[in-house]
Design a protein around this motif. Structure first.
Motif, PDB file in Angstrom:
ATOM      1  N   ALA A 244      31.714  51.293  57.833  1.00 34.26           N
ATOM      2  CA  ALA A 244      31.995  49.857  57.744  1.00 34.26           C
ATOM      3  C   ALA A 244      31.217  49.215  56.598  1.00 34.26           C
ATOM      4  N   ILE A 245      29.955  49.590  56.437  1.00 34.89           N
ATOM      5  CA  ILE A 245      29.138  49.042  55.355  1.00 34.89           C
ATOM      6  C   ILE A 245      29.710  49.449  53.996  1.00 34.89           C
ATOM      7  N   VAL A 246      30.108  50.699  53.869  1.00 33.94           N
ATOM      8  CA  VAL A 246      30.698  51.185  52.617  1.00 33.94           C
ATOM      9  C   VAL A 246      32.006  50.447  52.330  1.00 33.94           C
ATOM     10  N   ALA A 247      32.824  50.246  53.344  1.00 37.34           N
ATOM     11  CA  ALA A 247      34.090  49.534  53.160  1.00 37.34           C
ATOM     12  C   ALA A 247      33.854  48.110  52.686  1.00 37.34           C
ATOM     13  N   VAL A 248      32.871  47.438  53.249  1.00 33.05           N
ATOM     14  CA  VAL A 248      32.558  46.073  52.830  1.00 33.05           C
ATOM     15  C   VAL A 248      32.044  46.064  51.391  1.00 33.05           C
ATOM     16  N   ALA A 249      31.215  47.043  51.033  1.00 35.27           N
ATOM     17  CA  ALA A 249      30.705  47.123  49.661  1.00 35.27           C
ATOM     18  C   ALA A 249      31.844  47.335  48.673  1.00 35.27           C
ATOM     19  N   ILE A 250      32.770  48.201  48.988  1.00 31.50           N
ATOM     20  CA  ILE A 250      33.921  48.442  48.117  1.00 31.50           C
ATOM     21  C   ILE A 250      34.787  47.187  48.031  1.00 31.50           C
ATOM     22  N   LEU A 251      34.946  46.502  49.140  1.00 25.89           N
ATOM     23  CA  LEU A 251      35.720  45.264  49.155  1.00 25.89           C
ATOM     24  C   LEU A 251      35.108  44.237  48.206  1.00 25.89           C
ATOM     25  N   PHE A 252      33.793  44.051  48.280  1.00 22.94           N
ATOM     26  CA  PHE A 252      33.139  43.078  47.415  1.00 22.94           C
ATOM     27  C   PHE A 252      33.169  43.503  45.956  1.00 22.94           C
ATOM     28  N   ASP A 253      33.080  44.797  45.692  1.00 24.55           N
ATOM     29  CA  ASP A 253      33.169  45.275  44.322  1.00 24.55           C
ATOM     30  C   ASP A 253      34.549  44.952  43.753  1.00 24.55           C
ATOM     31  N   GLY A 254      35.582  45.231  44.494  1.00 22.27           N
ATOM     32  CA  GLY A 254      36.932  44.904  44.055  1.00 22.27           C
ATOM     33  C   GLY A 254      37.135  43.405  43.952  1.00 22.27           C
ATOM     34  N   TYR A 255      36.562  42.660  44.864  1.00 23.26           N
ATOM     35  CA  TYR A 255      36.679  41.192  44.858  1.00 23.26           C
ATOM     36  C   TYR A 255      36.063  40.622  43.585  1.00 23.26           C
ATOM     37  N   ASP A 256      34.949  41.180  43.177  1.00 23.73           N
ATOM     38  CA  ASP A 256      34.265  40.745  41.969  1.00 23.73           C
ATOM     39  C   ASP A 256      35.202  40.860  40.761  1.00 23.73           C
ATOM     40  N   LEU A 257      35.908  41.971  40.648  1.00 24.79           N
ATOM     41  CA  LEU A 257      36.815  42.169  39.518  1.00 24.79           C
ATOM     42  C   LEU A 257      38.067  41.302  39.640  1.00 24.79           C
ATOM     43  N   VAL A 258      38.533  41.071  40.852  1.00 24.34           N
ATOM     44  CA  VAL A 258      39.683  40.192  41.050  1.00 24.34           C
ATOM     45  C   VAL A 258      39.321  38.759  40.659  1.00 24.34           C
ATOM     46  N   ILE A 259      38.142  38.322  41.014  1.00 24.47           N
ATOM     47  CA  ILE A 259      37.696  36.976  40.657  1.00 24.47           C
ATOM     48  C   ILE A 259      37.622  36.826  39.139  1.00 24.47           C
ATOM     49  N   TYR A 260      37.158  37.860  38.447  1.00 28.91           N
ATOM     50  CA  TYR A 260      37.119  37.802  36.980  1.00 28.91           C
ATOM     51  C   TYR A 260      38.529  37.558  36.442  1.00 28.91           C
ATOM     52  N   GLY A 261      39.490  38.280  36.949  1.00 34.90           N
ATOM     53  CA  GLY A 261      40.868  38.082  36.510  1.00 34.90           C
ATOM     54  C   GLY A 261      41.399  36.704  36.854  1.00 34.90           C
ATOM     55  N   ALA A 262      40.967  36.159  37.973  1.00 35.25           N
ATOM     56  CA  ALA A 262      41.451  34.841  38.399  1.00 35.25           C
ATOM     57  C   ALA A 262      40.852  33.706  37.562  1.00 35.25           C
ATOM     58  N   VAL A 263      39.584  33.835  37.167  1.00 38.07           N
ATOM     59  CA  VAL A 263      38.941  32.760  36.402  1.00 38.07           C
ATOM     60  C   VAL A 263      39.093  32.943  34.900  1.00 38.07           C
ATOM     61  N   LEU A 264      39.595  34.088  34.472  1.00 34.11           N
ATOM     62  CA  LEU A 264      39.709  34.365  33.043  1.00 34.11           C
ATOM     63  C   LEU A 264      40.528  33.318  32.282  1.00 34.11           C
ATOM     64  N   PRO A 265      41.673  32.863  32.798  1.00 32.43           N
ATOM     65  CA  PRO A 265      42.396  31.813  32.058  1.00 32.43           C
ATOM     66  C   PRO A 265      41.564  30.550  31.849  1.00 32.43           C
ATOM     67  N   ASN A 266      40.772  30.171  32.819  1.00 27.00           N
ATOM     68  CA  ASN A 266      39.904  28.996  32.672  1.00 27.00           C
ATOM     69  C   ASN A 266      38.799  29.242  31.661  1.00 27.00           C
ATOM     70  N   LEU A 267      38.226  30.452  31.663  1.00 20.80           N
ATOM     71  CA  LEU A 267      37.178  30.779  30.690  1.00 20.80           C
ATOM     72  C   LEU A 267      37.735  30.777  29.268  1.00 20.80           C
ATOM     73  N   LEU A 268      38.957  31.255  29.103  1.00 27.19           N
ATOM     74  CA  LEU A 268      39.582  31.264  27.779  1.00 27.19           C
ATOM     75  C   LEU A 268      39.915  29.854  27.299  1.00 27.19           C
ATOM     76  N   ALA A 269      40.325  28.991  28.199  1.00 25.27           N
ATOM     77  CA  ALA A 269      40.765  27.640  27.839  1.00 25.27           C
ATOM     78  C   ALA A 269      39.619  26.651  27.673  1.00 25.27           C
ATOM     79  N   ASP A 270      38.504  26.876  28.353  1.00 23.87           N
ATOM     80  CA  ASP A 270      37.421  25.887  28.372  1.00 23.87           C
ATOM     81  C   ASP A 270      36.133  26.484  27.805  1.00 23.87           C
ATOM     82  N   PRO A 271      35.817  26.239  26.540  1.00 19.75           N
ATOM     83  CA  PRO A 271      34.603  26.811  25.948  1.00 19.75           C
ATOM     84  C   PRO A 271      33.308  26.211  26.485  1.00 19.75           C
ATOM     85  N   THR A 272      33.378  25.151  27.296  1.00 20.49           N
ATOM     86  CA  THR A 272      32.147  24.588  27.855  1.00 20.49           C
ATOM     87  C   THR A 272      31.595  25.433  28.997  1.00 20.49           C
TER      88      THR A 272
END
Length: 117
Positions: free
Chosen positions: A23-51
């Motif tokens: 269960a601990i390993v599954a949660v760790a893998i989930l958060f690792d994948g979540y981290d990369l998904v969040i990067y993809g989700a916020v990337l358009p905002n990071l590209l559009a807003d240099p502030t």
């Protein structure tokens, strides 16, 4: 005659421990994948807003995403060997702490270089 399932587990406590670790390993893998998904989700905002973290080009954004995957690959390939030497529990707990610290620091970055590091 004991069944095959009863021979698999040394005791009920052993079974609970194995499932707890899984269960601990599954949660760790989930958060690792979540981290990369969040990067993809916020990337358009990071590209559009240099502030946010500074001017970010699509090429640099792709490089940052690639670095993340290279880091995951290096960690996955080395963790087993290091775990065999130092103990898997110690390596796993260190990896979780390192990952958590990295996520917190990434959330606080204000430059492209710091975000990449």
């Amino acid at each position: 005659m004991p069944s095959k399932a009863s021979k698999t587990w040394e005791s009920p406590a052993h079974k609970r421990t194995v499932y707890g670790v899984l269960a601990i390993v599954a949660v760790a893998i989930l958060f690792d994948g979540y981290d990369l998904v969040i990067y993809g989700a916020v990337l358009p905002n990071l590209l559009a807003d240099p502030t946010q973290i500074g001017q970010l080009s699509p090429a640099v954004a792709g490089t940052l995403g690639s670095w993340a995957m290279i880091g995951v690959t290096i960690g996955a390939l080395s963790a087993g060997a290091i775990g065999d030497r130092l103990g898997r529990r110690r390596v796993f707990l260190t990896a979780i702490a390192w990952f958590s610290l990295g996520m917190a620091l990434t959330a606080l970055t204000t430059s492209v270089l710091a975000f990449g590091v």
